[in-house]
Scaffold this active site. Structure first.
Site, PDB file in Angstrom:
ATOM      1  N   HIS A   1     128.857 -14.886  27.532  1.00 13.81           N
ATOM      2  CA  HIS A   1     127.638 -14.117  27.216  1.00 13.81           C
ATOM      3  C   HIS A   1     127.321 -13.072  28.288  1.00 13.81           C
ATOM      4  O   HIS A   1     126.631 -13.380  29.256  1.00 13.81           O
ATOM      5  CB  HIS A   1     126.451 -15.080  27.086  1.00 13.81           C
TER       6      HIS A   1
ATOM      7  N   GLU B   1     125.248 -10.815  28.056  1.00 10.08           N
ATOM      8  CA  GLU B   1     123.833 -10.408  27.963  1.00 10.08           C
ATOM      9  C   GLU B   1     122.912 -11.229  28.853  1.00 10.08           C
ATOM     10  O   GLU B   1     121.763 -10.855  29.062  1.00 10.08           O
ATOM     11  CB  GLU B   1     123.358 -10.465  26.501  1.00 10.08           C
TER      12      GLU B   1
ATOM     13  N   GLY C   1     125.549 -17.402  18.086  1.00 10.64           N
ATOM     14  CA  GLY C   1     124.735 -18.144  17.124  1.00 10.64           C
ATOM     15  C   GLY C   1     125.097 -19.610  17.184  1.00 10.64           C
ATOM     16  O   GLY C   1     126.136 -19.977  17.742  1.00 10.64           O
TER      17      GLY C   1
ATOM     18  N   ASP D   1      99.462  -7.020  23.436  1.00 10.01           N
ATOM     19  CA  ASP D   1     100.183  -6.681  22.202  1.00 10.01           C
ATOM     20  C   ASP D   1      99.272  -6.031  21.162  1.00 10.01           C
ATOM     21  O   ASP D   1      99.603  -4.994  20.588  1.00 10.01           O
ATOM     22  CB  ASP D   1     100.828  -7.933  21.587  1.00 10.01           C
TER      23      ASP D   1
ATOM     24  N   CYS E   1     130.748 -14.619  21.710  1.00 10.55           N
ATOM     25  CA  CYS E   1     130.707 -16.035  21.356  1.00 10.55           C
ATOM     26  C   CYS E   1     130.925 -16.222  19.841  1.00 10.55           C
ATOM     27  O   CYS E   1     132.011 -15.977  19.348  1.00 10.55           O
ATOM     28  CB  CYS E   1     129.399 -16.638  21.850  1.00 10.55           C
ATOM     29  N   TYR E   2     129.883 -16.614  19.081  1.00 11.26           N
ATOM     30  CA  TYR E   2     130.075 -16.758  17.629  1.00 11.26           C
ATOM     31  C   TYR E   2     130.563 -15.443  17.010  1.00 11.26           C
ATOM     32  O   TYR E   2     131.383 -15.433  16.095  1.00 11.26           O
ATOM     33  CB  TYR E   2     128.759 -17.202  16.972  1.00 11.26           C
TER      34      TYR E   2
ATOM     35  N   LYS F   1     107.971  -8.393  25.534  1.00  9.79           N
ATOM     36  CA  LYS F   1     106.745  -7.979  26.246  1.00  9.79           C
ATOM     37  C   LYS F   1     106.985  -6.788  27.178  1.00  9.79           C
ATOM     38  O   LYS F   1     106.163  -5.871  27.244  1.00  9.79           O
ATOM     39  CB  LYS F   1     106.228  -9.173  27.037  1.00  9.79           C
TER      40      LYS F   1
HETATM   41  P1  XMP Z   1     105.501 -20.914  25.205  1.00 12.69           P
HETATM   42  O1  XMP Z   1     104.340 -21.837  25.391  1.00 12.69           O
HETATM   43  O2  XMP Z   1     106.053 -20.969  23.807  1.00 12.69           O
HETATM   44  O3  XMP Z   1     104.898 -19.480  25.387  1.00 12.69           O
HETATM   45  O4  XMP Z   1     106.569 -21.092  26.243  1.00 12.69           O
HETATM   46  C1  XMP Z   1     105.658 -18.290  25.468  1.00 12.69           C
HETATM   47  C2  XMP Z   1     104.701 -17.123  25.626  1.00 12.69           C
HETATM   48  O5  XMP Z   1     103.979 -16.915  24.408  1.00 12.69           O
HETATM   49  C3  XMP Z   1     102.591 -17.078  24.602  1.00 12.69           C
HETATM   50  N1  XMP Z   1     102.083 -17.793  23.418  1.00 12.69           N
HETATM   51  C4  XMP Z   1     101.528 -17.177  22.366  1.00 12.69           C
HETATM   52  N2  XMP Z   1     101.273 -15.884  22.149  1.00 12.69           N
HETATM   53  N3  XMP Z   1     100.369 -16.437  20.034  1.00 12.69           N
HETATM   54  C5  XMP Z   1     100.676 -15.522  20.985  1.00 12.69           C
HETATM   55  O6  XMP Z   1     100.413 -14.328  20.777  1.00 12.69           O
HETATM   56  C6  XMP Z   1     100.600 -17.763  20.176  1.00 12.69           C
HETATM   57  O7  XMP Z   1     100.303 -18.561  19.304  1.00 12.69           O
HETATM   58  C7  XMP Z   1     101.213 -18.148  21.414  1.00 12.69           C
HETATM   59  N4  XMP Z   1     101.604 -19.341  21.925  1.00 12.69           N
HETATM   60  C8  XMP Z   1     102.132 -19.093  23.151  1.00 12.69           C
HETATM   61  C9  XMP Z   1     102.451 -17.859  25.893  1.00 12.69           C
HETATM   62  O8  XMP Z   1     101.202 -17.621  26.512  1.00 12.69           O
HETATM   63  C10 XMP Z   1     103.639 -17.352  26.687  1.00 12.69           C
HETATM   64  O9  XMP Z   1     103.395 -16.126  27.328  1.00 12.69           O
END
Ligand code: XMP
Length: 593
Positions: free
Chosen positions: A165, A167, A51, A222, A78-79, A368
């Site tokens: 770490h 992990e 953390g 999702d 770590c923390y 994911k």
């Molecule tokens: P970033 O841009 O933060 O994106 O590096 C990380 C992952 O998240 C997706 N992404 C979103 N997914 N709602 C979602 O469900 C959002 O508002 C959103 N913004 C970014 C992005 O496509 C990537 O896979």
């Protein structure tokens, strides 16, 4: 079945620990450090995460010391390692040397954690504090050049602490160390995603007892998995899906979603074309966070309107979302994390509903790859489960907007950038737009540098890394694939015509990925349209990345020889210039806004 509990002290990677453990066949859950261990049944082991705080900070995360009294083995990282040592009578202080990155751990092979692991072994450090005095009964089981207490233990008491770490993948034997800890705890490796689907469904049934559930279904991985799970858990009579066409979807997306859902046998999904409302609310707005908020709020308004139209009693209906774990942590939604960008499912109105207990998020603990594994277990076709992620705000965060005054990099920064780029034979300039980045666990909003020069991935990567490390004015670097060389910023908003162009370019890129067999190689490939003209046409950025869970990512190095035809295609479809984003995450986020 016995479970392993991870106490989340707020580290960006805390949830990775739980994911890694589940991948090893042991069921794992996240709990707050302030929680009560006696409320946890079948506790087989505990890991205290890292953390950002120091154990001597007044505002450190609240910790219930009863956790240190449990009979199950405990491993602190770590923390978490500092917490164990401090709480049991040792001492932690600010270290003289702060360590970030690789270190070599030396050990004598007698610790249960290091069974089968060579000495020295490469581990990953990230700390400023260190344990300077051990509690009674503890011994040192591993050291590095700069850290006397890199690994400590009291085997009899079943307490272990690691300064580094295990992990993260950069700790070469990290996974083996975690596996050794699981063996020490005596875990059978008998858990799998099928069991987890059952656990999640039981949780859903408990949370939705006596209620019905309304889910917004974008058609992405999702929300599709969440919809399938809710239908299986509660039965279709208690679930209603709503697909909102916000006008920010990809080519033919909404029609495709409905077609798929009907083919799956779902007739409890409605569609609402609200594109007019979304686009009118986005008129004249350019700030990324404002756009995200408007889109998130409008989803809720349309959902409320639909509830009213159908005459549903809001007190009988919970709102469900397909939120997954990175959405929460990157929106600053865990106890101690910073806001990088507000995901559409984390706007204030949603947070208020969460407070009021009106939101159900069955996938909120998952990454994911776990959602995909769950989707396959639930029988969702591979094609859909392995689609690239698409953000909730859709093309809204890939169609950049702006108005004068346009950003301009200071002359001194440009001179510094030129000195860096010249070393690798590149010309460098600044694009007159800004994008979001993540640096040092915080948000940045700055201009991208654009490189022109040799198509050699190694030198492009080195130059991009050197530029973002040394010139603060830049948080992102792109490489020009084709088009003109004069870039002029202009006023631009979310409009149907710009969206149409972006959709066309995006569709061509997806087709190219599929035709060349690259679709499954990469995590995703956002296509971003900039409010910058080149020869009177807007310029486009390709942002392909490789990632495992989107918390970190590296830019994709495609076969060079295949890029000219893609570039020509995009120029012929109306782009004024084409760029390839060559920024890792960090310092750049995956999406530009
Ligand atoms: P970033 O841009 O933060 O994106 O590096 C990380 C992952 O998240 C997706 N992404 C979103 N997914 N709602 C979602 O469900 C959002 O508002 C959103 N913004 C970014 C992005 O496509 C990537 O896979």
């Amino acid at each position: 079945m016995k479970k392993l509990v991870v106490l989340d002290f707020g580290g960006q990677y805390a949830h990775l620990i739980a994911t890694r453990i589940r991948h090893m066949g042991v069921y794992s859950e996240i709990h707050f450090p302030s929680s009560d261990p006696s409320a946890v049944a079948d506790l087989g082991g505990v890991i205290f995460s890292g953390g950002p705080s120091s154990v001597y900070d007044a505002d450190r995360p609240e910790f219930n010391p009863k956790w240190l009294e449990v009979a199950a083995p405990i491993l602190g990282l770590c923390y978490g390692h500092h917490t164990i040592n401090q709480e049991l009578g040792g001492h932690v202080q600010r270290g003289e040397v702060h360590e970030f990155g690789p270190a070599d751990l030396e050990h004598d092979g007698t610790s249960p954690l290091f069974v089968g692991i060579a000495s020295p072994t490469r581990v990953w450090m990230s700390h400023g504090d260190e344990v300077d005095r051990l509690p009674d009964g503890f011994r040192v089981s591993g050291t590095t050049t700069n850290c006397r207490h890199a690994a400590v233990e009291n085997v009899e008491a079943k307490r272990f602490g690691l300064q580094f770490h295990p992990e993260v993948v950069h700790s070469v034997d990290g996974e083996k160390m975690l596996a050794n800890f699981l063996d020490f705890c005596g875990f059978a490796r008998d858990w799998n995603m099928g069991d987890y689907a059952e656990t999640l469904m039981e949780k859903v049934r408990a949370q939705a007892a006596g209620q019905k559930v309304f889910l917004l279904v974008s058609g992405g991985v999702d929300s599709t998995v969440a919809f399938e799970l809710l239908n299986k858990a509660l039965g279709p009579d208690r679930v209603l899906g709503l697909h909102i066409d916000n006008g920010l979807m990809r080519q033919s997306e909404s029609a495709g979603v409905m077609e798929f859902m009907h083919a799956q046998g779902f007739d409890n999904l409605r569609i609402n074309d609200a594109s007019e409302l979304f686009l009118s609310r986005l008129e004249g707005v350019w700030e990324p966070e404002k756009k995200r908020k408007i889109i998130g709020d409008t989803f809720l308004d349309v959902q409320a309107e639909e509830t009213a139209r159908l005459g549903l009693n809001p007190s009988e209906w919970l709102l469900a979302q397909g939120t997954i774990y990175p959405d929460t942590i990157e929106s600053g939604g865990t106890a101690h994390a910073a806001t990088i960008k507000t995901h559409h499912n984390r706007v204030p109105a949603i947070l208020a509903l969460i407070e009021a207990g009106r939101i159900l998020e069955p996938l909120a603990e998952l990454y994911k790859d776990e959602v995909r594994a769950l989707g396959e277990k639930l029988g969702i076709p591979r094609d859909l489960v392995w689609r690239h992620p698409f953000p909730g705000p859709g093309l809204g965060v890939r169609l950049l907007c702006q108005t004068a005054p346009f950003p301009r990099v200071a002359e001194a920064d440009l001179v510094a950038a030129q000195a860096v780029a010249r070393q690798h034979s590149y010309a460098v300039s600044a694009l007159p737009v800004r994008s979001v980045g993540v640096q040092g666990d915080g948000r940045t909003y700055a201009q991208p540098a654009v490189l022109q020069g040799p198509g050699d991935w190694k030198s492009l990567e080195e130059t991009a890394t050197a530029l973002t490390n040394r010139v603060r004015a830049f948080n992102r670097v792109v490489w020009q694939l084709g088009g003109g060389l004069e870039f002029t910023p202009h006023d631009a908003w979310t409009s149907r015509s710009r969206l149409e162009l972006l959709r066309t370019l995006d569709d061509a890129v997806t087709q190219w990925l599929r035709d060349h067999g690259h679709y499954q190689t990469i995590w995703q490939m956002p296509v971003v349209l900039l409010p910058v003209h080149c020869g009177g046409k807007e310029v486009v950025v390709l942002r392909p990345v490789i990632s495992r869970e989107a918390m970190t990512a590296s830019f994709w190095q495609a076969p060079m020889a295949q890029l000219p035809s893609l570039t020509q295609k995009l120029l012929s479809l109306g782009a004024g210039a084409v760029f390839w984003d060559i920024t890792h995450k960090p310092p750049g986020t995956i999406e530009w806004e």
